[in-house]
Write an enzyme that holds these catalytic residues in place. Structure first.
Site, PDB file in Angstrom:
ATOM      1  CD  GLU A 101      -9.826   4.774   1.185  1.00  0.00           C
ATOM      2  OE1 GLU A 101      -9.643   5.978   0.942  1.00  0.00           O
ATOM      3  OE2 GLU A 101      -9.145   3.864   0.657  1.00  0.00           O
ATOM      4  CE  LYS A 131      -4.418  -1.626   1.048  1.00  0.00           C
ATOM      5  NZ  LYS A 131      -4.304  -2.925   1.741  1.00  0.00           N
ATOM      6  CB  SER A 149      -0.221  -8.281  -1.067  1.00  0.00           C
ATOM      7  OG  SER A 149      -0.984  -9.124  -0.224  1.00  0.00           O
TER       8      SER A 149
HETATM    9  C1  LIG Z   1      -5.139  -3.994   1.546  1.00  0.00           C
HETATM   10  C2  LIG Z   1      -4.432  -5.253   1.273  1.00  0.00           C
HETATM   11  C3  LIG Z   1      -4.800  -6.104   0.206  1.00  0.00           C
HETATM   12  C4  LIG Z   1      -5.986  -5.858  -0.661  1.00  0.00           C
HETATM   13  O1  LIG Z   1      -5.987  -4.670  -1.379  1.00  0.00           O
HETATM   14  P1  LIG Z   1      -5.756  -4.607  -2.938  1.00  0.00           P
HETATM   15  O2  LIG Z   1      -6.092  -3.206  -3.292  1.00  0.00           O
HETATM   16  O3  LIG Z   1      -6.691  -5.609  -3.571  1.00  0.00           O
HETATM   17  O4  LIG Z   1      -4.358  -4.953  -3.188  1.00  0.00           O
HETATM   18  C5  LIG Z   1      -4.049  -7.239  -0.017  1.00  0.00           C
HETATM   19  N1  LIG Z   1      -2.987  -7.549   0.762  1.00  0.00           N
HETATM   20  C6  LIG Z   1      -2.605  -6.779   1.794  1.00  0.00           C
HETATM   21  C7  LIG Z   1      -1.424  -7.180   2.609  1.00  0.00           C
HETATM   22  C8  LIG Z   1      -3.310  -5.603   2.089  1.00  0.00           C
HETATM   23  O5  LIG Z   1      -2.933  -4.841   3.123  1.00  0.00           O
END
Ligand SMILES: *Cc1c(COP(=O)(O)O)cnc(C)c1O
Length: 417
Positions: free
Chosen positions: A130, A108, A396
Site C-alpha cells: 500500500e 522506507k 527521515s
Molecule cells: C512515510 C514517511 C514518514 C512517516 O512514516 P513512519 O512510518 O512514521 O516513519 C516520515 N518521514 C518520511 C520522509 C516518510 O516518507
C-alpha cells in the site's frame, strides 16, 4: 484518555518486558496494544509470516544478505551530520541522522528491501504493498525490481493525483499501480484494498506493509528492520561526542522511522525520547493527525492501538500538510510507550513544520521532507527548554517530493505558524 502509571501499562506489562524482548508477547501484544484482529482467512498467513520472519532474522546467511543490500544498494551507514548553524541559532548541539541520503530518499527502503528478501525466501510469487504519498510504494517497487519479484501497489485515487511523480517512478520501476476509488480514496482505503487482495491469495502473495502498524508480526518485524537507524546513530553519537545524546527526536506517522531510531535507546534511562506528530491546522478532531497525543484505544487495520475516532468509535479523517504523517492510527509499540511514559509525544502544526523546513534549508544546505521538518520544529522547542542539550534528530527523508506542496502553499498565501 489512557491512564498511565510510571513504568507499567494498564495491562501490567512494563518497559523492562519490552527491553528484555518479552514484548510483543505470544499473542503479539505490547501490553494492551497490538494483536491480530483480521479475518479468519488471514490467520494462517500471519502465522507463517511470523515463523518465516523469526527464522530469517535468526539465520546468519539471511542477515548477511540483508546487510549487503543495506551497504551496497542503499548506501548505509547513512552519515551523522552535526548541524553547525542550527546548533548555534538554537543554543543546542544538534546532530542529524541522514536517512534522506538512503537510496530512494527516505528510511522506507530499509524495511522494503528486508521484507522483499523475506518474500523471496518464503517463496512468494508476487508482492503487494500500500502507499499514501508514494514513498513506500516507490521503495517497494525498487526493492522488488532489485530482486526480480512482481509488485502491485495500491494507492488511493486522491493520493495518486497529488503525487504524480511517485506514480511515474513506481511504473518505471516495473510495478503495477492500482488506484483505489473506494472509501476515503487515500492511505486508509489503500490498506483496506491491499488486505482484501491478500485474503484472496494468502499463500502465493506477500504483503509488504510499510510502517510499524498492522497485525502481528508487522509492528515487530518493521521495527527490527528499521532498528538499523538507531543502532548506527547510537554508535555514531558515542564515537563523535564520547557520550549518549540528552534527547532523541523523530517524527511519527505510523511510527517506523521513530521506533527504529528510539528502540536501541529504550534502556538508556537518561536519554529523553520525543516523538513528534502532525498537529495539522488545529486541535479539533479532523484537523490534525496527532494520534498518540489525542487518540483513544481502538482497532484499525488488524491491531489495537491509539486511534483518532469519534465517540461512536468511527475512525475520522485526519489533516496534515505532510502526507506521510496523515494517518489516524499509530503503531502499537508507540501506543505502549506513550502509555508507560517512556516516550513523550507532542504535536507540531503545519505552519511550524514549513518554517522549520525553510530554516533547515537556509542554514544547513539540506531540504528535509515535510515529515522530517516536524521533528526539526519539535527539536527547536526542546532546545529552548534545555539550553545546551545534545539532540539527535532522525532526518527521515529528503524534501524534493514536497516542492509542489510548498508552491501550492505559497500561491494560497502561505501558512501562519
Ligand atoms: C512515510 C514517511 C514518514 C512517516 O512514516 P513512519 O512510518 O512514521 O516513519 C516520515 N518521514 C518520511 C520522509 C516518510 O516518507
Amino acid at each position: 484518555m489512557i491512564e498511565s502509571r510510571a513504568g507499567a501499562g494498564t495491562s501490567g506489562a512494563t518497559l523492562e518486558d519490552l527491553i528484555a524482548g518479552r514484548l510483543p508477547d505470544e499473542r503479539g501484544r505490547f501490553g494492551e496494544f497490538g494483536g491480530r484482529f483480521v479475518p479468519e482467512t488471514l490467520m494462517p498467513a500471519l502465522g507463517l509470516l511470523e515463523h518465516g520472519a523469526r527464522e530469517a532474522l535468526d539465520d546468519a546467511a539471511f542477515r548477511d544478505s540483508y546487510a549487503a543490500q543495506l551497504r551496497d544498494w542503499i548506501g548505509r551507514p547513512t552519515p551523522l551530520t552535526r548541524a553547525e548553524r542550527l546548533s548555534e541559532a538554537w543554543g543546542a548541539h544538534l546532530w542529524l541522522k541522514r536517512e534522506d541520503l538512503a537510496h530512494t530518499g527516505a528510511h522506507k527502503i530499509n524495511n522494503a528491501i528486508g521484507q522483499a528478501l523475506l518474500a523471496r525466501r518464503m517463496g512468494a510469487n508476487r508482492v503487494i504493498a500500500e502507499t499514501g504519498a508514494g514513498q513506500h510504494g516507490v521503495a517497494s517497487a525498487a526493492a522488488c525490481s532489485r530482486l526480480g519479484l512482481p509488485c502491485t501497489v495500491y494507492m488511493g485515487e486522491v493520493d495518486a493525483a497529488r503525487q504524480r511523480p511517485n506514480v511515474q517512478r513506481m511504473k518505471l520501476l516495473g510495478a503495477e499501480v492500482v488506484q483505489v476509488t473506494s472509501g476515503d480514496r487515500t492511505l486508509r482505503a489503500a490498506i483496506d484494498e491491499a488486505l482484501r487482495d491478500w485474503v484472496s491469495d494468502p499463500e502465493g502473495t506477500y504483503y509488504l506493509l510499510g510502517s510499524a502498524v498492522g497485525p502481528h508480526p508487522y509492528p515487530w518485524l518493521v521495527r527490527e528492520l528499521q532498528a538499523v537507524i538507531g543502532i548506527e546513530a547510537r554508535d555514531g553519537m558515542i564515537r563523535a561526542t564520547g557520550s549518549l545524546p540528552d534527547g532523541v527526536v523523530a517524527c511519527v506517522g505510523g511510527g517506523s522511522n521513530a521506533i527504529g531510531l528510539f528502540h536501541p535507546f529504550l534502556a538508556d534511562a537518561e536519554v529523553e525520547l520525543l516523538g513528534i506528530e502532525a498537529g495539522g491546522s488545529g486541535t479539533g478532531l479532523g484537523e490534525h493527525a496527532a494520534t498518540a497525543s489525542h487518540g483513544s484505544p481502538g482497532v484499525l487495520h488488524g491491531s489495537r492501538s491509539l486511534l483518532l475516532q469519534d465517540p461512536y468509535g468511527q475512525v475520522r479523517d485526519t489533516h496534515s500538510v505532510s502526507a506521510g504523517l496523515d494517518y489516524p492510527g499509530v503503531g502499537p509499540e508507540h501506543s505502549f510507550l506513550a502509555e508507560i511514559g517512556r516516550v513523550r509525544y507532542e504535536a507540531v502544526g503545519d505552519g511550524e513544520a514549513v518554517a522549520a523546513l525553510e530554516e533547515c534549508a537556509a542554514a544547513e544546505g539540506i531540504i528535509p521532507a515535510l515529515e522530517s521538518a516536524h521533528a526539526l520544529a519539535g527539536a527547536k522547542r526542546w532546545a529552548r527548554e534545555r539550553p545546551g542539550a545534545v539532540i539527535l534528530l532522525g532526518l527521515s527523508g529528503r524534501g524534493d517530493k514536497d516542492l509542489g506542496i510548498l508552491d501550492g502553499l505559497r500561491e494560497a498565501g502561505g501558512l501562519v505558524a
